[in-house]
Design an enzyme around this catalytic site. Structure first.
Site: not given
Ligand code: RTP
Ligand code: MG
Length: 148
Positions: A9, A112, A115, A126
């Protein structure tokens, strides 16, 4: 062979962690089959995070992903989708285990660093969203017989 989509990212690129991310996936034994530095359009960002469209953080997330270049990659190997999620670590870097990329380098859920696709079907979606077929290179590393 299974493939997954991994994106460094904007914060990961700005913090010079591109090499570190690639090193971890290479060292694990996965094969790099797609790689590009790119600016992300609003349309692509919205499609990528479509499942989160109704979430309160959606607008900020799209704003962030489009704010500065990302490095998009595709990795190949047995079990690479689940393994990549382990290498990356939990969504919140403060609770991600040390030894994971987010656990070692991040402090904020909104920054974070990286991705990774969360399931095999998501990975397929994707990869086709981010890469044209001709941008992916199928090749067999000579080390493969020492891995499998
Ligand atoms: P990613 O899709 O980016 O790989 O991350 P992930 O699966 O671990 O998490 P996901 O639930 O898919 O969330 C996507 C991205 O949204 C941002 N996020 N912000 N509460 C918050 O402010 C919040 N929750 C999620 C994070 O950057 C997350 O990677
Ligand atoms: Mg995700």
């Amino acid at each position: 062979m299974e493939r997954t989509f991994v994106m460094v990212k904007p914060d990961g690129v700005q913090r010079n962690l591109v090499g570190e991310v690639i090193r971890r996936f290479e060292s694990k034994g996965f094969t790099l089959v797609g790689l590009k530095l790119m600016s992300v359009s609003r349309e692509l960002a919205e499609q990528h995070y479509d499942v989160h469209r109704e979430r309160p953080f959606f607008a900020g997330l799209v704003e962030f992903i489009t704010s500065s270049p990302v490095v998009a990659t595709v990795w190949e190997g047995e079990g690479v989708v689940a393994s990549a999620r382990k290498i990356i670590g939990a969504t919140n870097p403060l609770t991600a285990e040390l030894g994971t990329i987010r656990g070692d380098y991040g402090v904020s859920i909104g920054r974070n660093l990286i991705h990774g696709s969360d399931a095999i079907e998501t990975a397929q979606r994707e990869i086709s969203l981010w890469f044209k077929d001709e941008e992916l290179v199928s090749w067999k590393p000579s080390l493969t017989s020492w891995l499998y």
